[in-house]
Design an enzyme around this catalytic site. Structure first.
Site, PDB file in Angstrom:
ATOM      1  N   GLU A   1       4.162  -4.990  -6.180  1.00 24.34           N
ATOM      2  CA  GLU A   1       2.780  -5.161  -5.746  1.00 24.34           C
ATOM      3  C   GLU A   1       2.168  -6.247  -6.614  1.00 24.34           C
ATOM      4  O   GLU A   1       1.920  -6.035  -7.810  1.00 24.34           O
ATOM      5  CB  GLU A   1       1.985  -3.868  -5.881  1.00 24.34           C
ATOM      6  CG  GLU A   1       0.548  -3.987  -5.388  1.00 24.34           C
ATOM      7  CD  GLU A   1      -0.426  -3.155  -6.192  1.00 24.34           C
ATOM      8  OE1 GLU A   1      -1.437  -3.712  -6.646  1.00 24.34           O
ATOM      9  OE2 GLU A   1      -0.155  -1.951  -6.374  1.00 24.34           O
TER      10      GLU A   1
ATOM     11  N   CYS B   1      -6.614  -6.016  -8.312  1.00 25.86           N
ATOM     12  CA  CYS B   1      -5.655  -6.689  -7.442  1.00 25.86           C
ATOM     13  C   CYS B   1      -6.182  -6.808  -6.022  1.00 25.86           C
ATOM     14  O   CYS B   1      -5.679  -7.590  -5.220  1.00 25.86           O
ATOM     15  CB  CYS B   1      -4.316  -5.958  -7.455  1.00 25.86           C
ATOM     16  SG  CYS B   1      -4.417  -4.238  -6.930  1.00 25.86           S
TER      17      CYS B   1
END
Length: 690
Positions: free
Chosen positions: A263, A302
């Site tokens: 990720e 993020c």
């Protein structure tokens, strides 16, 4: 507010092989992000990563694999309740990461919320250590050879290498999933904020809720840990794409075929729909959402909005509105009244963000904020890791493309003009894959066009409007029951996602064999397996007494037209095929046909035991099919079989001890052929009420 009363060891510890151990005192020094003071050192010197992984596989793994999904889920629930009781301790420590109380709420209580959510997932699994997936397939003419899929826990260890921005959520959202699956974990948080992760892990270990070997912690460097991975291990990484790709290419990862979930940070976008007008609810939503995503966690997310796409004719209005809101964002010590944005996690992050801002400034204009000239309330900006929100304007996004390639991991975003939804789609896709994109629009057609054409390069798309905004979790909040991850630049990974996430830690195996063998292996009755017929009615048995395969072959009933008419009158279902024989020409029916729900109701009348017994109630219907027409004169019977048993916990000491039994209802006619098939659930009392 925080208590500001941080009591922390000068040397962080690792939790390995069932004990807390200190590394070298010469480890990495950690600093308070607000005031720059030393917190302590973190080191992994002396840790044997291979031994830690073996300990997880041989000590933690076997215990977890023996537990059923129900037991693992209850373990997570108990742990979540325990950590929630100690949350104020975590908030106190979190202050040193630079986070405000609101930021820490997302990290701490959001992380604990993942434990609760995954604990609830146990209800989607059976009462076994494994999971049987999907339907059973008939692989032979006479049904003596079947096939299905079973998932069993991997006999390895989950290695989680996490980012610095969410030291609690990043750990708990991952371990909740692997623990529910029956796999132990070794957690490696980013060292810079590992002091908060250590605090939470210390509480977890002190609780005694997890079995030995289920969780280990490395606060210092984990360089070399991948040298020890084996084929049944799983590695997850959250952080920069460059580091993740380097780790993913490790020779042991490739040679052992180890699953690697990456990720990576991505250039997420928020789009203001071309239908939106200044002053509308949707315009205000967009301004608030972009501002929030820039300032929450000081932009260290993020999922933060890095690109704000705006219809070209509204750029000036958006620029003014965002500038006004950002100007009210007070930066400083979160303990000081009125402070809304804290600090970056450390000096290294400040340096990196400044460098990225300077790179972006070469091709676009800063319209709000200044890297050097800003005020900090209640702290010294030269000692803490503070930075101002920075808002850019890119007036030529198809040619000035740095904005689609460079990410400043802080409170930094860029306004990008577009003309028409098709152009907005093209621009968001220039980010080459992201974790999340949002669009603010009141127009259904715009929302549909955007999602269907932008979806292939996004892990999640949020559609925001006045209807949902009061309850929406917004652009930047991944949720436990939905997948988190994204294609391309975002790493191509997938985590969370409810049941989907759990299955990542299990091996799917196709199994084939006779109905009896598959029944024995899966502990679910497979159609065609032997029945267990006993004198005692199944509904007269307590939960412990019921066995998979227990079957009642009922008495039979011949359907009359009067039955069909009576059911039509009672239910109000006067569909022509049941009551009007003159309308059947050109249909598949020869005569008036019995209602499917009449067949199911009559089946219940045939298999139900009328007198009071252990069955507490009918819990529902899982599946039902009517596969053959039944006409007046046909005779039906029922093969009623225990398909599966699922234990339930007592809610409190006054609750009745009970479980759920899933029954196969096979309705057949005088030829022996199945005419209807269903799965019903009953709640059944236990004999043992302790």
């Amino acid at each position: 507010k925080y208590t500001n009363n941080i009591k922390m060891a000068k040397q962080l510890e690792n939790y390995a092989l069932g004990q807390w151990t200190k590394g070298s005192s010469e480890g990495q020094m950690l600093y308070n992000a607000i005031n720059g003071e030393e917190i302590g050192t973190a080191s992994s010197a002396g840790l044997d990563f291979g031994a830690m992984m073996d300990y997880a596989r041989t000590v933690g793994g076997p215990v977890l694999r023996k537990m059923t999904f129900q037991e693992r889920g209850l373990m997570l629930k108990k742990l979540a309740l325990y950590l929630m009781d100690r949350k104020e301790e975590f908030y106190t420590v979190s202050w040193a990461t630079g986070a405000t109380r609101a930021d820490s709420w997302v990290d701490i209580e959001g992380g604990i919320g993942n434990l609760f959510a995954n604990a609830s997932l146990r209800r989607q699994f059976g009462d076994q250590p494994f999971y049987v997936e999907g339907e059973t397939h008939k692989l032979s003419k006479n049904g003596t050879f079947l096939g299905t899929h079973i998932l069993t826990p991997k006999r390895g260890v989950a290695i989680h290498i996490n980012a610095f921005n969410f030291p609690v959520w990043g750990m708990l959202e991952k371990v909740a999933v692997n623990l529910l699956a029956g796999v132990p974990a070794i957690v490696k948080p980013a060292t810079i904020t590992s002091f908060l992760t250590e605090t939470v892990v210390r509480a977890i270990i002190e609780s005694g809720i997890l079995p030995d070997g289920a969780l280990q912690l490395i606060t210092g460097s984990a360089n070399g840990i991948l040298d020890n991975v084996e084929s049944e291990d799983v590695v997850t990484f959250t952080g920069s794409a460059w580091t993740g790709q380097m780790l993913k290419a490790h020779p042991r990862i490739t040679s052992e075929g180890v699953p690697f979930n990456l990720e990576a940070d991505s250039l997420n976008a928020c789009v203001l729909g071309e239908d939106v007008q200044v002053g509308s609810a949707e315009f205000d939503i967009f301004i608030k959402e972009v501002t929030r995503e820039m300032t929450t966690k000081a932009g260290q997310k993020c999922t933060a909005v890095r690109r704000a796409l705006v219809p070209a004719h509204l750029v000036e209005d958006v620029q003014i509105a965002l500038g006004q809101r950002l100007s009210t964002t007070t930066i400083g010590d979160p303990n000081v009244e009125g402070v809304r944005m804290g600090a970056l996690a450390g000096a290294a992050q400040v340096k990196e963000v400044r460098e990225k801002v300077e790179e972006l400034a070469k091709s676009q204009e800063i319209i709000f904020g200044n890297l050097d000239n800003f005020e900090v309330k209640g702290a010294d900006k030269n000692k803490g890791s503070f930075i101002s929100p920075i808002l850019f304007l890119n007036n030529d996004p198809f040619n000035k493309t740095d904005v689609h390639n460079i990410e400043a991991f802080g409170p930094v975003s860029t306004i990008i003009p577009y003309n028409g939804t098709a152009e907005a789609i093209e621009l968001v896709r220039m980010g080459k894959g992201s974790l999340v994109c949002s669009i603010v629009t009141a127009d259904n057609d715009i929302a549909t066009e955007f999602v269907l054409n932008a979806g292939s390069l996004h892990g999640r798309i949020v559609i925001l409007d006045a209807e949902c905004i009061k309850e929406s979790t917004g652009h930047g909040s991944p949720l436990p029951l939905l997948v988190h991850g994204g294609p391309g630049r975002a790493g191509g990974g997938e985590e969370m996602g409810g049941k989907r996430g759990v299955l990542h830690y299990m091996q799917r195996t196709a199994i084939q064999g006779s109905p009896n063998k598959l029944t024995a292996v899966t502990q679910q009755y497979q159609y065609g397996a032997d029945y267990i017929e006993e004198d005692k009615h199944p509904f007269a048995k307590y939960f412990e007494e019921v066995k998979v395969g227990d079957t009642l072959i009922t008495a039979k009933h011949t359907i009359q037209q009067s039955d069909i008419n009576a059911f039509a009158a009672l239910s109000g279902d006067n569909f022509y095929a049941h009551v009007d024989a003159t309308s059947l020409e050109g249909t598949i029916f020869e005569r008036n046909v019995a209602h499917g729900y009449y067949l199911l109701s009559k089946a219940a009348g045939l298999f139900v035991l009328a007198k009071k017994g252990p069955v507490l109630l009918n819990y529902g219907l899982d599946e039902c099919r009517f596969v053959k027409p039944v006409y007046p004169g046909s005779t039906i019977g029922v093969r009623f079989t225990c398909k599966e048993k699922i234990d339930q916990e007592k809610k409190d000491e006054n609750d009745v001890a009970k479980g759920i039994v899933r029954w196969l209802v096979d309705i057949y006619d005088e030829t022996g052929e199945t005419v209807g098939i269903a799965t019903i659930l009953t709640m059944v009392k236990k004999l043992n009420q302790d």
